[in-house]
Design an enzyme around this catalytic site. Structure first.
Site, PDB file in Angstrom:
ATOM      1  N   HIS A 185       0.818  -1.213   0.000  1.00  0.00           N
ATOM      2  CA  HIS A 185       0.000   0.000   0.000  1.00  0.00           C
ATOM      3  C   HIS A 185       0.848   1.258   0.000  1.00  0.00           C
ATOM      4  O   HIS A 185       0.482   2.268  -0.578  1.00  0.00           O
ATOM      5  CB  HIS A 185      -0.914  -0.001   1.226  1.00  0.00           C
ATOM      6  CG  HIS A 185      -2.029  -0.970   1.089  1.00  0.00           C
ATOM      7  ND1 HIS A 185      -2.298  -1.942   2.004  1.00  0.00           N
ATOM      8  CD2 HIS A 185      -2.928  -1.105   0.111  1.00  0.00           C
ATOM      9  CE1 HIS A 185      -3.323  -2.637   1.597  1.00  0.00           C
ATOM     10  NE2 HIS A 185      -3.728  -2.161   0.452  1.00  0.00           N
ATOM     11  N   ARG A 290      -9.644  -1.088 -13.537  1.00  0.00           N
ATOM     12  CA  ARG A 290      -9.368  -2.363 -12.846  1.00  0.00           C
ATOM     13  C   ARG A 290     -10.320  -2.480 -11.658  1.00  0.00           C
ATOM     14  O   ARG A 290      -9.984  -2.088 -10.547  1.00  0.00           O
ATOM     15  CB  ARG A 290      -7.921  -2.401 -12.353  1.00  0.00           C
ATOM     16  CG  ARG A 290      -6.869  -2.556 -13.445  1.00  0.00           C
ATOM     17  CD  ARG A 290      -5.489  -2.678 -12.829  1.00  0.00           C
ATOM     18  NE  ARG A 290      -4.500  -3.211 -13.735  1.00  0.00           N
ATOM     19  CZ  ARG A 290      -3.589  -2.471 -14.377  1.00  0.00           C
ATOM     20  NH1 ARG A 290      -3.551  -1.182 -14.215  1.00  0.00           N
ATOM     21  NH2 ARG A 290      -2.712  -3.048 -15.184  1.00  0.00           N
ATOM     22  N   ARG A 326     -13.252  -3.201 -16.831  1.00  0.00           N
ATOM     23  CA  ARG A 326     -12.792  -4.592 -16.891  1.00  0.00           C
ATOM     24  C   ARG A 326     -13.461  -5.348 -15.755  1.00  0.00           C
ATOM     25  O   ARG A 326     -13.392  -4.937 -14.602  1.00  0.00           O
ATOM     26  CB  ARG A 326     -11.283  -4.679 -16.757  1.00  0.00           C
ATOM     27  CG  ARG A 326     -10.834  -6.138 -16.773  1.00  0.00           C
ATOM     28  CD  ARG A 326      -9.354  -6.291 -16.813  1.00  0.00           C
ATOM     29  NE  ARG A 326      -8.739  -6.028 -15.526  1.00  0.00           N
ATOM     30  CZ  ARG A 326      -7.435  -6.107 -15.304  1.00  0.00           C
ATOM     31  NH1 ARG A 326      -6.621  -6.397 -16.299  1.00  0.00           N
ATOM     32  NH2 ARG A 326      -6.942  -5.873 -14.120  1.00  0.00           N
ATOM     33  N   GLU A 424      -4.413 -11.585 -23.491  1.00  0.00           N
ATOM     34  CA  GLU A 424      -3.277 -11.629 -22.563  1.00  0.00           C
ATOM     35  C   GLU A 424      -2.817 -13.054 -22.284  1.00  0.00           C
ATOM     36  O   GLU A 424      -2.019 -13.281 -21.383  1.00  0.00           O
ATOM     37  CB  GLU A 424      -3.598 -10.875 -21.270  1.00  0.00           C
ATOM     38  CG  GLU A 424      -4.853 -11.289 -20.559  1.00  0.00           C
ATOM     39  CD  GLU A 424      -5.129 -10.470 -19.295  1.00  0.00           C
ATOM     40  OE1 GLU A 424      -4.248  -9.718 -18.824  1.00  0.00           O
ATOM     41  OE2 GLU A 424      -6.251 -10.601 -18.760  1.00  0.00           O
ATOM     42  N   ASN A 447       1.380  -7.293 -19.973  1.00  0.00           N
ATOM     43  CA  ASN A 447       2.004  -7.778 -18.727  1.00  0.00           C
ATOM     44  C   ASN A 447       1.811  -9.288 -18.608  1.00  0.00           C
ATOM     45  O   ASN A 447       2.755 -10.043 -18.396  1.00  0.00           O
ATOM     46  CB  ASN A 447       1.378  -7.106 -17.491  1.00  0.00           C
ATOM     47  CG  ASN A 447       1.360  -5.596 -17.604  1.00  0.00           C
ATOM     48  OD1 ASN A 447       2.089  -5.031 -18.383  1.00  0.00           O
ATOM     49  ND2 ASN A 447       0.517  -4.949 -16.821  1.00  0.00           N
ATOM     50  N   ASP A 448       0.548  -9.700 -18.747  1.00  0.00           N
ATOM     51  CA  ASP A 448       0.286 -11.136 -18.642  1.00  0.00           C
ATOM     52  C   ASP A 448       0.704 -11.881 -19.905  1.00  0.00           C
ATOM     53  O   ASP A 448       1.190 -13.011 -19.820  1.00  0.00           O
ATOM     54  CB  ASP A 448      -1.189 -11.389 -18.335  1.00  0.00           C
ATOM     55  CG  ASP A 448      -1.463 -11.233 -16.851  1.00  0.00           C
ATOM     56  OD1 ASP A 448      -0.653 -11.733 -16.045  1.00  0.00           O
ATOM     57  OD2 ASP A 448      -2.465 -10.596 -16.487  1.00  0.00           O
ATOM     58  N   ARG A 458       5.603 -12.785 -13.376  1.00  0.00           N
ATOM     59  CA  ARG A 458       5.793 -11.335 -13.389  1.00  0.00           C
ATOM     60  C   ARG A 458       6.067 -10.745 -12.004  1.00  0.00           C
ATOM     61  O   ARG A 458       6.506  -9.611 -11.881  1.00  0.00           O
ATOM     62  CB  ARG A 458       4.594 -10.622 -14.060  1.00  0.00           C
ATOM     63  CG  ARG A 458       3.302 -10.809 -13.344  1.00  0.00           C
ATOM     64  CD  ARG A 458       2.116 -10.316 -14.170  1.00  0.00           C
ATOM     65  NE  ARG A 458       1.714  -8.962 -13.844  1.00  0.00           N
ATOM     66  CZ  ARG A 458       0.545  -8.429 -14.166  1.00  0.00           C
ATOM     67  NH1 ARG A 458      -0.329  -9.129 -14.870  1.00  0.00           N
ATOM     68  NH2 ARG A 458       0.243  -7.223 -13.824  1.00  0.00           N
ATOM     69  N   CYS A 495      -3.011  -2.099 -23.335  1.00  0.00           N
ATOM     70  CA  CYS A 495      -3.207  -1.492 -22.008  1.00  0.00           C
ATOM     71  C   CYS A 495      -2.179  -1.992 -20.989  1.00  0.00           C
ATOM     72  O   CYS A 495      -2.189  -1.579 -19.842  1.00  0.00           O
ATOM     73  CB  CYS A 495      -4.619  -1.730 -21.491  1.00  0.00           C
ATOM     74  SG  CYS A 495      -4.970  -3.452 -21.163  1.00  0.00           S
TER      75      CYS A 495
HETATM   76  C1  PEP Z   1      -1.923  -6.887 -18.392  1.00  0.00           C
HETATM   77  O1  PEP Z   1      -1.887  -8.070 -18.027  1.00  0.00           O
HETATM   78  O2  PEP Z   1      -1.129  -6.396 -19.215  1.00  0.00           O
HETATM   79  C2  PEP Z   1      -2.937  -5.971 -17.823  1.00  0.00           C
HETATM   80  C3  PEP Z   1      -3.111  -4.756 -18.299  1.00  0.00           C
HETATM   81  O3  PEP Z   1      -3.675  -6.411 -16.772  1.00  0.00           O
HETATM   82  P1  PEP Z   1      -3.118  -6.535 -15.263  1.00  0.00           P
HETATM   83  O4  PEP Z   1      -1.777  -5.844 -15.217  1.00  0.00           O
HETATM   84  O5  PEP Z   1      -4.134  -5.896 -14.398  1.00  0.00           O
HETATM   85  O6  PEP Z   1      -3.028  -8.018 -15.109  1.00  0.00           O
HETATM   86 MG    MG Z   2      -3.546  -8.917 -16.976  1.00  0.00          MG
END
Ligand code: PEP
Ligand code: MG
Length: 535
Positions: A185, A290, A326, A424, A447-448, A458, A495
């Protein structure tokens, strides 16, 4: 000294060690179990009033993250695991309430702290914070916090969110903590307050009062810098400041390339507060809301009305611009005890996101109802995370239909929402030609997509060096997803964090990306990169 930067910026100031409460150090005497238990109850009541007042303040500031957090503190304050542990110690050991709280606090703290899960470790901070607040009321601590000089760099083992909320933000230039992670946090609040912060840095005990530089780009703390280094950082700091000011002028300019192509520039947010911040910075809408953050730091699922009100407030703040909601991406690192999720050996590949929703249809339906009810107030789109198959889309469509039938029956108004999926997983990327025929838009979660394509966790900082968002495999996937999306009539957005990597903006635009969605703090930097690109 090297740590991990979790909130960007440069600060030059005096190192100040954070001492939490001015506790009365005189040792309390045991006055009898009944008296001690009653002193504990009175101190808890005072702590409850303080937390209530803080929550009212946070609510007035529309700071939803803090409201949710303070609500969870209020619940923890009366949690039997905490209250019983203290009272039992008083009764069994005949010790004063102060000692019983410290002993219970340390026990619960070490339990949380020893868990493997980074999120649970962060909960250790919370129990520490609550216990210290009760303690300070028990000992009649005068003025809860120590005073700080102007221009302080705050050093702490760890900072809890309510510490952070109460500090004098005009005086604190940066945070450096020994513990913590990008998920804690402290990091989240530091980022939302735009204060440079470094975690996981083991600063020496005897550095208080020294001049220092925090470079929260590289994660370095430089104690007692030489005049040359100091000069270099003063220059860097004013350069950063100048760049920020230059960027400010971009707020109202369009996001178009040098050769005239408009690229949608949207924001990623986690609260209604962030939506407003993004609007001030000129975002064209919200590309990723999110929503799972609503479900964290609390004791039960948010109700349909709570969610409805938040979505309405967000969509109204957007004044006709698009809000991409989302649906919840809980599971893996984002879960709470009340969700009662089973232990999984590989939670990132487990009951997460859309899988959780399809396995807990009531939870999913509640969110969809809130979204559809809010839809009449603006332009809402629905985005589904972690899709791997067409069948999932059919199942979701059928649940959405049921929700609409119910709303029709109840005479509740709603609008059609555009429907998109996150790409993703490698599976979704490989069948993106088929998915494009089923949905209105794609949002690529790099990211995923990187985590699953490269088989690199990650969250694992030790694997950072191979977690390469520019890996050839990712680039090929990106081009394939964009082409398949366009052939199927879908708009394609990125994103994930890659969208904010301005060294890569030109490449993404040349691949044909239509939109980018980035954290509010990155909007102007990315707009500058778009405006500097000729496709
Ligand atoms: C991603 O996975 O790139 C994404 C935008 O979602 P999150 O980071 O919330 O998993
Ligand atoms: Mg993701």
């Amino acid at each position: 000294m090297q740590g991990k930067a979790v909130s960007e910026g440069i600060a030059i100031g005096v190192l100040t060690i954070y001492r939490k409460y001015k506790l009365n150090t005189e040792r309390a005497k045991f006055q009898g179990s009944v008296e001690e238990i009653s002193r504990f109850a009175v101190a808890r009541n005072k702590a409850r009033n303080e937390l209530e007042n803080l929550r009212i303040k946070a609510s007035g500031e529309k700071n939803e993250t803090n409201v949710a957090l303070l609500s969870s503190y209020l619940v923890m304050l009366d949690d039997p695991a905490f209250v019983d542990a203290v009272e039992r110690r008083i009764r069994e050991r005949h010790i004063p309430a102060e000692d019983a709280i410290i002993s219970a606090r340390d026990r619960i703290y070490s339990l949380f702290d020893s868990m493997d899960d980074e999120y649970m470790q962060a909960r250790a901070e919370d129990i520490q914070d609550i216990s210290d607040r009760v303690l300070s009321n028990l000992t009649d601590a005068s003025g809860v916090y120590e005073e700080f000089g102007n221009e302080s760099i705050l050093l702490a083992d760890d900072l809890t969110p309510s510490d952070t909320m109460q500090l004098d933000k005009d005086k604190i230039l940066a945070f450096v903590t020994r513990r913590g992670s990008g998920l804690s946090h402290t990091a989240i609040i530091a980022r939302s307050m735009n204060i440079p912060a470094i975690v996981a840095l083991d600063f020496p005990k005897d550095c208080e009062g020294k001049l220092a530089i925090v470079d929260a780009y590289s994660g370095e703390l430089i104690i007692d810098p030489s005049p040359e280094v100091l000069e270099e950082y003063r220059r860097k700091k004013s350069e950063t400041q100048r760049r920020f000011e230059e960027l400010d002028e971009l707020k109202s300019l369009p996001s178009v390339t040098m050769d005239g192509k408009h690229i949608g520039l949207y924001a990623n947010v986690g609260s209604v507060d962030d939506v407003k911040k993004a609007m001030e910075l000129g975002a064209e809408g919200i590309g990723l809301f999110r929503t799972e953050l609503f479900y964290l730091d609390r004791n039960d699922y948010p109700t349909e009305d709570e969610q409805y009100e938040a979505y309405v407030e967000a969509v109204k703040a957007l004044d006709g611009k698009e809000l991409v909601i989302r649906t919840i991406d809980i599971g893996a690192d984002k879960q709470e005890a009340y969700m009662q999720m089973k232990h999984e050996d590989n939670p990132a590949m487990g009951m997460r996101a859309v899988r959780y929703c399809l396995g807990h249809k009531d939870v999913f339906r509640t969110q969809l109802r809130a979204i559809y009810r809010a839809s009449v107030h603006g332009e809402i789109s629905i985005l589904i995370p972690m899709i791997i198959s067409i069948e999932e889309i059919w199942q979701i469509r059928s649940i959405i239909n049921e929700v609409k039938v119910d709303l029709d029956r109840e005479g509740v108004e709603y609008k059609e929402c555009r429907f998109g999926v996150m790409i993703e997983t490698p599976a979704a990327a490989m069948i993106s030609d088929l998915l494009a025929k089923e949905v209105d838009f794609f949002s690529i979660g790099t990211n995923d997509l990187t985590q699953y394509t490269l088989a690199v966790d990650r969250q694992n900082t030790e694997l950072d060096f191979i977690c390469d968002y520019h890996h050839q495999a990712i680039l090929r996937f990106l081009q394939m997803i964009i082409n398949n999306g366009h052939e199927g009539g879908c708009r394609v957005c990125v994103c994930g964090e890659l969208a904010a990597d301005t060294s890569f903006t030109g490449e993404l635009l040349r691949m044909g990306i239509d939109e980018l969605s980035v954290a509010p703090g990155s909007l102007l930097r990315v707009k500058q990169a778009i405006r500097g690109t000729a496709i």
